[in-house]
Write an enzyme that holds these catalytic residues in place. Sequence first.
Site, PDB file in Angstrom:
ATOM      1  N   GLY A  72       2.738  -8.395  51.719  1.00 22.38           N
ATOM      2  CA  GLY A  72       4.476  -7.837  52.763  1.00 22.38           C
ATOM      3  C   GLY A  72       5.276  -7.469  51.476  1.00 22.38           C
ATOM      4  CG  ASN A 163      -6.286  16.742  55.349  1.00 20.78           C
ATOM      5  OD1 ASN A 163      -6.268  17.545  55.503  1.00 20.78           O
ATOM      6  ND2 ASN A 163      -6.934  15.402  55.293  1.00 20.78           N
ATOM      7  CG  ASP A 249      -2.198  12.527  50.599  1.00 18.46           C
ATOM      8  OD1 ASP A 249      -2.642  12.134  49.616  1.00 18.46           O
ATOM      9  OD2 ASP A 249      -3.158  12.537  51.762  1.00 18.46           O
ATOM     10  CG  HIS A 253      -8.528  17.475  50.994  1.00 15.97           C
ATOM     11  ND1 HIS A 253      -9.956  18.276  51.557  1.00 15.97           N
ATOM     12  CD2 HIS A 253      -7.844  17.389  49.788  1.00 15.97           C
ATOM     13  CE1 HIS A 253      -9.450  17.906  49.817  1.00 15.97           C
ATOM     14  NE2 HIS A 253      -9.365  17.336  48.930  1.00 15.97           N
ATOM     15  CD  GLU A 277      -3.937  13.402  45.924  1.00 12.87           C
ATOM     16  OE1 GLU A 277      -4.870  12.600  45.325  1.00 12.87           O
ATOM     17  OE2 GLU A 277      -3.930  13.559  47.302  1.00 12.87           O
ATOM     18  CG  ASP A 350      -5.551   8.162  45.020  1.00  4.91           C
ATOM     19  OD1 ASP A 350      -5.556   6.935  45.433  1.00  4.91           O
ATOM     20  OD2 ASP A 350      -4.841   8.971  45.160  1.00  4.91           O
TER      21      ASP A 350
END
Length: 713
Positions: A72, A163, A249, A253, A277, A350
């Site tokens: 929410g 990514n 992010d 990658h 990151e 994370d």
Amino acid sequence: MRKINRWLSAISISLAIVFSLFSNARAADFKREVIYQIVIDRFFDGSTTNNNPSQSSGLYDATKTNWRLYWGGDLAGIQQKMSYLAGMGVTAIWILPPVDNLNTNIPDGQGNPTASYHGYQARDFKRIEEHFGDPSNTWTDFDNLVTAAHQSGIKVIVDFAPNHSTADNAGEFGALYDNGTFLGNYTNDTNGYFHHNGNISNFDDRYQLQYYALFDLADLNQENATIDAYLKAAAQQFQQHGVDGFRIDAVKHATWGWEYSFANSIYTYGDSFLFGEWYQGGTSDPLYHDSYKFANKSGISLLDFPLNTAIRNVFGVTNSNFSVIDGVLSQEGGNFTWKDDLVTFIDNHDMARFLSINNNTNRLHEAMAFTLTTRGIPCIYYGTEQYLHNDTNGGTDPYNRNMMSGFSTSTTAYQLMNQLSTLRHNNPAVSYGSTGQRWINNDVYIYERKFYGSVVLVAINKNDSSSYSITGLNTALPAGTYTDYLNGLLGGSSITVSTGSGGNNPVTGFTLPSHTVAVWQLTEGSAPPEVGSIGPTSGQSGVKVTIAGRNFGSTTGSVKFGTTTATINSWTPTQIVCTTPSVTNGVYNVTVTNSSSQVSNSIQYTVLTAKLIPVTFTVNNATPTQTGDYIFLTGSTVELGTWSTTWDGAVGPMLTPNYPNWFLNASVPAGQTIQFKFIKIAANGTVTWEAGNNHQYTVPTSGTGSVNVNWQY
Ligand code: NOJ
Ligand code: NOJ
């Protein structure tokens, strides 16, 4: 006493607000900011109308028992808590991706429903997620949040995940939309929007990292002209909606070379700050060197994962010696050109929250005080100030993404952030200063931040029971008595300094009790101009550059790139905006001269040849190599390393999924005819050039490009 405290904090809150209204610091210099990271879904439910939207109904759990469904929280909720944030000294918020995410439920291994409540499965990078904004995916709530934040002197950083889109093997199978129009999906990828190489299995393999999928997430092909243009336009749309920066992010990658052009596209549009990151455990990671080369060249700073590991080990239950932190700081200090732009943190979404790895609030306060005063831009994870933690499964994901428990403004952690944020704002030693260890043992770390005559000295004793007698401590603080800047909030008291020599002034011996943090400081008076920051760190002619520091004066002076004078766009005593001049591409020393002809220190800036275009370079049948030998690209402009033959100067290492052919995506200047060659840098450092004439290529003026040549024997 309580009343006085409350009264004092009311004053400091209103001062913080007044301050922010007048400061108007550009995003290009983030070093004076304190970032607060927010999981949008888990902060505050400001509007119940978006809890269970029809296009993605059933992904909301009102009972908050399934940690992988929406709970929410929304953009309106963050907006409603703006004065709470400002009162804590937060000057920037980083929100997890707010864009339209996966609409379906993907059951987990046990058959429980899961949703993309965290935001990392985008389906449309140009619309706002209906659970966070409104059921029509408009930008209204986002715009309202940005306006409210800016009115409170708070910058907004958006998490952007270029990514991948959504899961490639379930749900919507990567389906990507451009502001509502279907572009394509992973299963029927006729346009080559995605890489189809399976999941990354070797996280040390540069090719797999960039071209394989991260955990079954449909891996976008940024070299595809449509995807390239789409992602750049989406980022620009955020800039048009007022965002000040991007947390990118999984930068490890997405295609590294492409990311340089992504950053350049953002800076060409306007003032911003970017950090990525690049996950790694520490400086011994096999790709640590790649990480700092990337940070030094791409225009994208990084989250400081090596320091994060050290902080968790030193303040956590491992109880490592302070030398572990000191070692990372000195190693990174030698590797990162823009170390003050690294984003430092204790925990995030994370990893387990700090209190889940060490349920000791003293240690949390010490880790916070360290993070808020060491070099780099501090980022505090939401709820830290409320001691939020849930230790299920060690407190790891998703148990680290708790719903905010409350919004008390009287916790010690809340007060600590407020005070150290004010210090960071006011004393340039914290934002721009050098970092030096002054006294260290296993439990005690005394370090000094120094920017010309401004000094901050911090002492931490993390021992649970022992106090230490501190003798032989020297400081750059001039002779005098200094009270604890934190007014004893974490047990600190005054010190007395006498005059020594060579910047080493002796501190009279004192006792540092267990679990104490003390901060002593001095802000220099008037002096010649001192430059502490430049941002972005590279750009082509015309790109606006922000130079920050002190003593620039209120009368406009001049800025030189080498010997060339730049056009000044604005000038204040602490911040200058100027325009990258039209000069030969290369690395320049930039200096500020005030109106009384006093010249500052110099700071490095790279003038690019033109805006950057991602081009994929392939060289076939490159000279036979042995393990540890790599092919690199080098060439005629600064983007190509200006014929450098070093690991850090040339472009690469290139990738070789089809040995002996090598390829690499690199960002090169639009519309320019470039000369280039390939070289081998052997494991032992020996450089071998390919023979023959230089290759030549004219870079397209827009879109993406590719070149394919044979190694010349
Ligand atoms: C890293 C993010 O921080 C993490 O939360 C996310 O799941 C992955 N990247 C994939 O986007
Ligand atoms: C020196 C190299 O030996 C040569 O091969 C290369 O073409 C030039 N640098 C660049 O002009």
